[in-house]
Design a protein around this motif. Sequence first.
Motif, PDB file in Angstrom:
ATOM      1  N   PHE A 135       0.878  -1.176   0.000  1.00 49.75           N
ATOM      2  CA  PHE A 135       0.000   0.000   0.000  1.00 49.75           C
ATOM      3  C   PHE A 135       0.912   1.221   0.000  1.00 49.75           C
ATOM      4  N   VAL A 136       0.716   2.110  -0.965  1.00 50.30           N
ATOM      5  CA  VAL A 136       1.586   3.284  -1.083  1.00 50.30           C
ATOM      6  C   VAL A 136       0.771   4.567  -0.904  1.00 50.30           C
ATOM      7  N   ARG A 137       1.241   5.371   0.001  1.00 44.61           N
ATOM      8  CA  ARG A 137       0.634   6.675   0.304  1.00 44.61           C
ATOM      9  C   ARG A 137       1.613   7.756  -0.153  1.00 44.61           C
ATOM     10  N   ALA A 138       1.132   8.707  -0.935  1.00 45.84           N
ATOM     11  CA  ALA A 138       1.973   9.811  -1.395  1.00 45.84           C
ATOM     12  C   ALA A 138       1.597  11.088  -0.640  1.00 45.84           C
ATOM     13  N   CYS A 139       2.543  11.625   0.096  1.00 49.19           N
ATOM     14  CA  CYS A 139       2.326  12.862   0.847  1.00 49.19           C
ATOM     15  C   CYS A 139       2.792  14.038  -0.019  1.00 49.19           C
ATOM     16  N   ILE A 140       1.891  14.956  -0.276  1.00 49.24           N
ATOM     17  CA  ILE A 140       2.169  16.050  -1.211  1.00 49.24           C
ATOM     18  C   ILE A 140       2.249  17.355  -0.429  1.00 49.24           C
ATOM     19  N   CYS A 161      -0.625  15.140  -8.369  1.00 55.09           N
ATOM     20  CA  CYS A 161      -1.543  14.076  -7.944  1.00 55.09           C
ATOM     21  C   CYS A 161      -1.805  13.094  -9.080  1.00 55.09           C
ATOM     22  N   GLN A 162      -2.008  13.602 -10.282  1.00 51.48           N
ATOM     23  CA  GLN A 162      -2.280  12.736 -11.424  1.00 51.48           C
ATOM     24  C   GLN A 162      -1.063  11.892 -11.782  1.00 51.48           C
ATOM     25  N   GLU A 163       0.133  12.453 -11.638  1.00 57.41           N
ATOM     26  CA  GLU A 163       1.346  11.667 -11.876  1.00 57.41           C
ATOM     27  C   GLU A 163       1.454  10.525 -10.878  1.00 57.41           C
ATOM     28  N   MET A 167       1.374   6.298 -11.370  1.00 55.71           N
ATOM     29  CA  MET A 167       2.339   5.360 -10.778  1.00 55.71           C
ATOM     30  C   MET A 167       1.644   4.238 -10.005  1.00 55.71           C
ATOM     31  N   GLY A 168       0.367   4.463  -9.651  1.00 52.23           N
ATOM     32  CA  GLY A 168      -0.384   3.432  -8.955  1.00 52.23           C
ATOM     33  C   GLY A 168      -0.552   3.615  -7.466  1.00 52.23           C
ATOM     34  N   VAL A 169      -0.290   4.829  -6.935  1.00 57.18           N
ATOM     35  CA  VAL A 169      -0.419   5.017  -5.490  1.00 57.18           C
ATOM     36  C   VAL A 169      -1.861   4.804  -5.045  1.00 57.18           C
ATOM     37  N   ASP A 170      -2.027   4.397  -3.813  1.00 55.15           N
ATOM     38  CA  ASP A 170      -3.347   4.122  -3.254  1.00 55.15           C
ATOM     39  C   ASP A 170      -3.973   5.356  -2.617  1.00 55.15           C
ATOM     40  N   GLU A 171      -3.120   6.237  -2.088  1.00 53.06           N
ATOM     41  CA  GLU A 171      -3.622   7.379  -1.320  1.00 53.06           C
ATOM     42  C   GLU A 171      -2.795   8.619  -1.583  1.00 53.06           C
ATOM     43  N   LEU A 172      -3.457   9.764  -1.620  1.00 54.06           N
ATOM     44  CA  LEU A 172      -2.801  11.061  -1.757  1.00 54.06           C
ATOM     45  C   LEU A 172      -3.103  11.876  -0.511  1.00 54.06           C
ATOM     46  N   SER A 173      -2.078  12.235   0.246  1.00 54.96           N
ATOM     47  CA  SER A 173      -2.247  13.108   1.410  1.00 54.96           C
ATOM     48  C   SER A 173      -1.820  14.511   1.001  1.00 54.96           C
ATOM     49  N   ALA A 199     -12.143   7.880  -8.694  1.00 52.78           N
ATOM     50  CA  ALA A 199     -12.957   7.673  -7.488  1.00 52.78           C
ATOM     51  C   ALA A 199     -12.312   6.669  -6.544  1.00 52.78           C
ATOM     52  N   THR A 200     -11.465   5.788  -7.078  1.00 49.04           N
ATOM     53  CA  THR A 200     -10.821   4.755  -6.252  1.00 49.04           C
ATOM     54  C   THR A 200      -9.596   5.266  -5.498  1.00 49.04           C
ATOM     55  N   THR A 201      -9.107   6.447  -5.848  1.00 49.43           N
ATOM     56  CA  THR A 201      -7.937   7.003  -5.161  1.00 49.43           C
ATOM     57  C   THR A 201      -8.374   7.662  -3.857  1.00 49.43           C
ATOM     58  N   LEU A 202      -7.777   7.254  -2.754  1.00 51.19           N
ATOM     59  CA  LEU A 202      -8.082   7.866  -1.468  1.00 51.19           C
ATOM     60  C   LEU A 202      -7.449   9.258  -1.419  1.00 51.19           C
ATOM     61  N   ILE A 203      -8.233  10.245  -1.049  1.00 51.90           N
ATOM     62  CA  ILE A 203      -7.715  11.610  -0.901  1.00 51.90           C
ATOM     63  C   ILE A 203      -7.829  12.013   0.568  1.00 51.90           C
ATOM     64  N   THR A 204      -6.710  12.375   1.137  1.00 47.74           N
ATOM     65  CA  THR A 204      -6.641  12.763   2.553  1.00 47.74           C
ATOM     66  C   THR A 204      -6.155  14.202   2.651  1.00 47.74           C
ATOM     67  N   ALA A 205      -6.750  14.963   3.542  1.00 50.49           N
ATOM     68  CA  ALA A 205      -6.324  16.350   3.763  1.00 50.49           C
ATOM     69  C   ALA A 205      -5.454  16.425   5.014  1.00 50.49           C
TER      70      ALA A 205
END
Length: 301
Positions: A135-140, A161-163, A167-173, A199-205
């Motif tokens: 499971f990969v989470r990308a912190c932006i 975020c789109q890049e 790459m296949g990340v599961d979550e964007l923080s 819609a399948t990408t988790l978005i976290t604030a």
Amino acid sequence: MELPERVALIEVGPRDGLQNEKNFIPAKNKIEFISLLKDAGFQEMELTSFVSPKWVPQMKDAGEVIGNCLDDSRNFVLAPNKKGIEMAVESGVKHIAVFVGVSNSFNKKNINKSTEESMNELRPQIEELKRKGYFVRACISTSFYCPFEGKVDEYEVLKVCQEFEEMGVDELSVADTIGMANPKECYELFTLLKHHLRATTLITAHFHDTRGMALANIFASMQAGIDRFDTSAGGLGGCPFAPGASGNVASEDVVYMLTQMGISTGIHLDKLLEAAAYISPLLSKPVASKQFKLHQNIEQK
């Protein structure tokens, strides 16, 4: 007014909260802190990070912390580069967080690479992790403002975020790293992301409370459809590479607000306050969250 019935809170206190703490917190205390937070109900948590102890000495005991805290919940370890990712894999974790700053200046101050260079370096690493089932989470970072460049264009955030999605990340923080965002900006950015991302990408604030706007920003983000938030027990935090960044929004303040609004979090406020009370004497400055101070005042009477 459309708001979620349930919100997921990702506790970042043990990593993001402690990384800039001046007093070194021994591993045994970090482990107990994490245990108390899990007992409070957190199912997702940042445990630690594999970074250079020269630059972030607070995280030098990452291996020991991980070795005592892994379980079936979602335990994130931050890994900023190829070496960090390799160490994370060797440690046995299954949930890995990477990060990049939208702002080139911030990214260079942080890891001595441009945003584009970081993305190019991360791409093969992330794709390999996904092939292996991680499971990969990308912190932006600097998704709203940069301490060196000022306001960040929301379409630059969308591009990053789109890049990461490719790459296949599961979550964007998506982070307000220096706590300058306002509710209108939060609503607009997250509406844009929700419209353009899968819609399948988790978005976290991820909000810092530098200017006291974090709770209002969470409310605006929920109106934009966000139901995941990074929070930190006691409001701990601050980025060593972001001048002026204060602590993260306090988990206990968020839990209280959401509970009062009838929104479920699955977090027990009393146990969360116990965790904040445990770590408080070990810190270089007092815990400043509203709920913690109120709880302490009641306890002393």
